[in-house]
Design a protein around this motif. Structure first.
Motif, PDB file in Angstrom:
ATOM      1  N   HIS A 104      -8.795 -50.779  23.150  1.00 49.34           N
ATOM      2  CA  HIS A 104     -10.352 -51.120  22.635  1.00 49.34           C
ATOM      3  C   HIS A 104     -10.532 -52.144  22.092  1.00 49.34           C
ATOM      4  CE1 HIS A 104     -10.398 -46.755  22.376  1.00 49.34           C
ATOM      5  NE2 HIS A 104     -11.445 -46.916  23.139  1.00 49.34           N
ATOM      6  N   GLU A 105     -11.152 -53.296  21.938  1.00 47.31           N
ATOM      7  CA  GLU A 105     -11.148 -54.676  21.836  1.00 47.31           C
ATOM      8  C   GLU A 105     -12.769 -54.580  20.942  1.00 47.31           C
ATOM      9  OE1 GLU A 105     -10.159 -56.195  25.869  1.00 47.31           O
ATOM     10  OE2 GLU A 105     -12.089 -56.374  25.248  1.00 47.31           O
ATOM     11  N   VAL A 106     -12.978 -54.683  19.854  1.00 43.45           N
ATOM     12  CA  VAL A 106     -14.637 -55.922  19.119  1.00 43.45           C
ATOM     13  C   VAL A 106     -14.069 -57.150  19.317  1.00 43.45           C
ATOM     14  CG1 VAL A 106     -14.891 -56.371  16.778  1.00 43.45           C
ATOM     15  CG2 VAL A 106     -12.632 -53.978  16.645  1.00 43.45           C
ATOM     16  N   ARG A 107     -15.834 -57.225  20.546  1.00 46.05           N
ATOM     17  CA  ARG A 107     -16.342 -58.431  21.646  1.00 46.05           C
ATOM     18  C   ARG A 107     -17.706 -58.586  20.322  1.00 46.05           C
ATOM     19  NH1 ARG A 107     -14.796 -58.987  26.033  1.00 46.05           N
ATOM     20  NH2 ARG A 107     -16.085 -60.224  26.626  1.00 46.05           N
ATOM     21  N   VAL A 108     -18.084 -59.846  20.142  1.00 46.93           N
ATOM     22  CA  VAL A 108     -19.153 -60.720  19.694  1.00 46.93           C
ATOM     23  C   VAL A 108     -20.098 -61.692  21.209  1.00 46.93           C
ATOM     24  CG1 VAL A 108     -17.697 -62.810  18.796  1.00 46.93           C
ATOM     25  CG2 VAL A 108     -20.031 -62.036  18.008  1.00 46.93           C
ATOM     26  N   GLU A 119     -22.525 -65.857  24.923  1.00 49.70           N
ATOM     27  CA  GLU A 119     -20.959 -65.841  25.206  1.00 49.70           C
ATOM     28  C   GLU A 119     -20.629 -64.437  24.459  1.00 49.70           C
ATOM     29  OE1 GLU A 119     -17.093 -68.566  24.906  1.00 49.70           O
ATOM     30  OE2 GLU A 119     -19.048 -68.626  23.666  1.00 49.70           O
ATOM     31  N   HIS A 120     -19.729 -63.917  25.561  1.00 47.46           N
ATOM     32  CA  HIS A 120     -19.154 -63.058  24.828  1.00 47.46           C
ATOM     33  C   HIS A 120     -18.199 -63.218  24.730  1.00 47.46           C
ATOM     34  CE1 HIS A 120     -22.254 -59.922  26.243  1.00 47.46           C
ATOM     35  NE2 HIS A 120     -22.361 -60.859  26.288  1.00 47.46           N
ATOM     36  N   VAL A 121     -16.863 -62.560  23.226  1.00 48.93           N
ATOM     37  CA  VAL A 121     -16.329 -63.649  22.939  1.00 48.93           C
ATOM     38  C   VAL A 121     -14.897 -62.663  22.488  1.00 48.93           C
ATOM     39  CG1 VAL A 121     -14.961 -64.714  20.867  1.00 48.93           C
ATOM     40  CG2 VAL A 121     -17.008 -66.052  22.442  1.00 48.93           C
ATOM     41  N   THR A 122     -13.691 -62.118  22.251  1.00 45.77           N
ATOM     42  CA  THR A 122     -13.031 -61.276  21.430  1.00 45.77           C
ATOM     43  C   THR A 122     -12.524 -61.491  20.473  1.00 45.77           C
ATOM     44  OG1 THR A 122     -12.566 -59.824  23.998  1.00 45.77           O
ATOM     45  CG2 THR A 122     -11.353 -59.084  22.055  1.00 45.77           C
ATOM     46  N   LEU A 123     -12.568 -60.847  19.774  1.00 49.37           N
ATOM     47  CA  LEU A 123     -12.276 -60.813  18.445  1.00 49.37           C
ATOM     48  C   LEU A 123     -10.995 -60.165  17.934  1.00 49.37           C
ATOM     49  CD1 LEU A 123     -15.449 -60.311  15.951  1.00 49.37           C
ATOM     50  CD2 LEU A 123     -14.663 -62.436  16.621  1.00 49.37           C
TER      51      LEU A 123
END
Length: 86
Positions: A38-42, A48-52
C-alpha cells in the motif's frame, strides 16, 4: 514536508491524500508469488500524483497515516478514483 532526493512538497500545494494498492509479482523457483503493498499518495495542486510512503504491508496502517496527515494539515477527505476504501 521533507522528502528523500531533495524534493520539497509544501503543504499549501497538497490538495488530497489517498491510499493506493500495488501488487508486485516475483518469479521464484516454485512459480510466481504476489505481494500486496500500500502507498500513501498525494495529489498536488497542479494535478501531479506523488508517492509519499510506499511498500506498507498493512492497508490499515496506510489509511491511518493518510488520515493523520489530512487531520494535521486540515485537508478534507475526498474520494479519489482508484483509492483503497476505508
Amino acid at each position: 514536508l521533507p522528502w528523500p532526493g531533495n524534493k520539497k512538497l509544501f503543504f499549501i500545494e497538497l490538495d488530497q491524500l489517498y491510499v493506493r494498492e500495488r501488487i508486485e509479482k516475483r518469479d521464484g523457483e516454485n512459480g510466481p508469488s504476489y505481494t500486496t503493498y500500500h502507498e500513501v499518495r498525494v495529489i498536488c495542486s497542479e494535478g501531479e500524483h506523488v508517492t509519499l510512503i510506499k511498500s506498507l504491508e498493512s492497508n490499515e496502517e496506510a489509511l491511518y497515516i493518510e488520515q493523520k496527515i489530512e487531520e494535521y494539515l486540515g485537508i478534507k477527505n475526498v474520494s479519489v478514483s482508484g483509492e483503497v476504501g476505508r
